[in-house]
Write a protein that holds these residues in place. Structure first.
Motif, short mmCIF file in Angstrom:
data_model
loop_
_atom_site.label_atom_id
_atom_site.label_comp_id
_atom_site.label_asym_id
_atom_site.label_seq_id
_atom_site.Cartn_x
_atom_site.Cartn_y
_atom_site.Cartn_z
N GLY A 135 26.43 -12.52 85.13
CA GLY A 135 26.25 -11.37 84.22
C GLY A 135 25.61 -10.17 84.89
O GLY A 135 25.27 -9.19 84.24
N GLN A 195 24.33 -0.79 89.25
CA GLN A 195 23.69 -2.11 89.41
C GLN A 195 24.13 -2.75 90.73
O GLN A 195 23.34 -3.38 91.43
CB GLN A 195 24.04 -3.05 88.25
N THR A 245 21.38 -12.91 83.45
CA THR A 245 20.61 -11.79 82.88
C THR A 245 20.67 -11.84 81.36
O THR A 245 19.70 -11.54 80.68
CB THR A 245 21.10 -10.44 83.43
N GLU A 276 26.45 -3.06 73.76
CA GLU A 276 26.31 -2.11 74.87
C GLU A 276 25.46 -2.74 75.98
O GLU A 276 25.00 -3.87 75.83
CB GLU A 276 25.63 -0.82 74.37
P1 AMP Z 1 25.85 -12.07 78.42
O1 AMP Z 1 25.10 -13.25 77.93
O2 AMP Z 1 25.97 -12.02 79.91
O3 AMP Z 1 27.18 -11.90 77.73
O4 AMP Z 1 24.98 -10.77 78.03
C1 AMP Z 1 24.67 -10.47 76.68
C2 AMP Z 1 24.20 -9.04 76.57
O5 AMP Z 1 23.02 -8.83 77.36
C3 AMP Z 1 25.20 -7.99 77.09
O6 AMP Z 1 26.19 -7.65 76.14
C4 AMP Z 1 24.24 -6.83 77.39
O7 AMP Z 1 23.83 -6.16 76.21
C5 AMP Z 1 23.03 -7.54 77.95
N1 AMP Z 1 23.16 -7.72 79.43
C6 AMP Z 1 23.29 -8.90 80.11
N2 AMP Z 1 23.41 -8.67 81.43
C7 AMP Z 1 23.36 -7.31 81.58
C8 AMP Z 1 23.47 -6.45 82.70
N3 AMP Z 1 23.67 -6.91 83.94
N4 AMP Z 1 23.38 -5.12 82.47
C9 AMP Z 1 23.18 -4.62 81.25
N5 AMP Z 1 23.11 -5.36 80.14
C10 AMP Z 1 23.19 -6.70 80.29
#
Ligand code: AMP
Length: 215
Positions: free
Chosen positions: A85, A92, A31, A57
């Motif tokens: 993620g 969720q 995600t 956030e």
């Molecule tokens: P990641 O690459 O998985 O560390 O995600 C980077 C950012 O994307 C996170 O800090 C959130 O702001 C957003 N994000 C990714 N996946 C989610 C999720 N399942 N729910 C909410 N925000 C997400």
């Protein structure tokens, strides 16, 4: 095979998900990657997500769950998937249950990677990402003219805007307060595999495959 990879930011989910998805020929659904692509392409989703991501956030549950549902429902996932993620909050996880029920997706296995916060802080503050293909390396490996070993781009390694020290601390707090209860939710619902994420990358992969009975 239908997998969820779970753990704190910087524990190695993205790296392992990429390797496992290639080995098992299943879709890698990150995600974070989907949201970053939307930010890069300045889409409506990207403009909603950018400030939230830059502050460490979470993007609203319904938005992320919608992306996941569309992806799980696509041909790309016909041979299985590894979710990276997502889910990151209890709502969720509940939305994901509804999606799995609707799409008749069963036999989910959850891989949890563990490490102390300090390991994650060190890794995230020194990580660099290829802006073209997403390959992750440490800043010690970046030098003038470096060529990405995956996509061949030259000088493409950048620091992610949310890999700033204050934002890293915020992301870890969000993980402990909001995301880690999701692990308790899954305890009696899916098969769980726990792996020490502080080992070298190849050893983490080996242990995951062993615990999935795949070697
Ligand atoms: P990641 O690459 O998985 O560390 O995600 C980077 C950012 O994307 C996170 O800090 C959130 O702001 C957003 N994000 C990714 N996946 C989610 C999720 N399942 N729910 C909410 N925000 C997400």
């Amino acid at each position: 095979m239908n997998l969820i990879i779970f753990g704190a930011p910087g524990v190695g989910k993205g790296t392992q998900a990429k390797i496992i998805s290639e080995k098992l020929n299943i879709a890698h659904i990150s995600t974070g990657d989907i949201l970053r692509e939307a930010v890069k392409n300045k889409t409506e989703l990207g403009s909603k997500a950018k400030a939230i991501m830059d502050s460490g956030e979470l993007v609203p549950d319904e938005i992320v769950a919608g992306i996941v549902k569309d992806t799980l429902n696509s041909d790309k996932c016909s041979n299985g998937f590894i979710l990276d993620g997502f889910p990151r909050t209890l709502p969720q996880a509940q939305l994901l249950k509804t999606i799995f029920d609707e799409l008749k997706i069963k036999d989910i296995k959850l891989i949890k990677l563990d490490a102390e916060d300090q390991v994650m802080i060190n890794r995230l503050s020194s990580r660099r990402v290829c802006s073209s293909c997403g390959k992750i390396i440490s800043k010690d490996e970046v030098f003038d003219g470096v060529k990405c070993s995956i996509c061949g781009e030259v000088n493409s390694f950048i620091k992610r805007s949310d890999d700033d020290e204050e934002v890293i601390k915020r992301r870890l707090t969000v993980y402990h307060n909001t995301t880690s209860p999701v692990f308790d939710y899954y305890q009696d619902k899916v098969t769980i595999i726990e792996v020490d994420g502080t080992q070298p990358v190849e050893d983490v992969t080996k242990e995951i495959l062993q615990k999935l009975n795949l070697n």
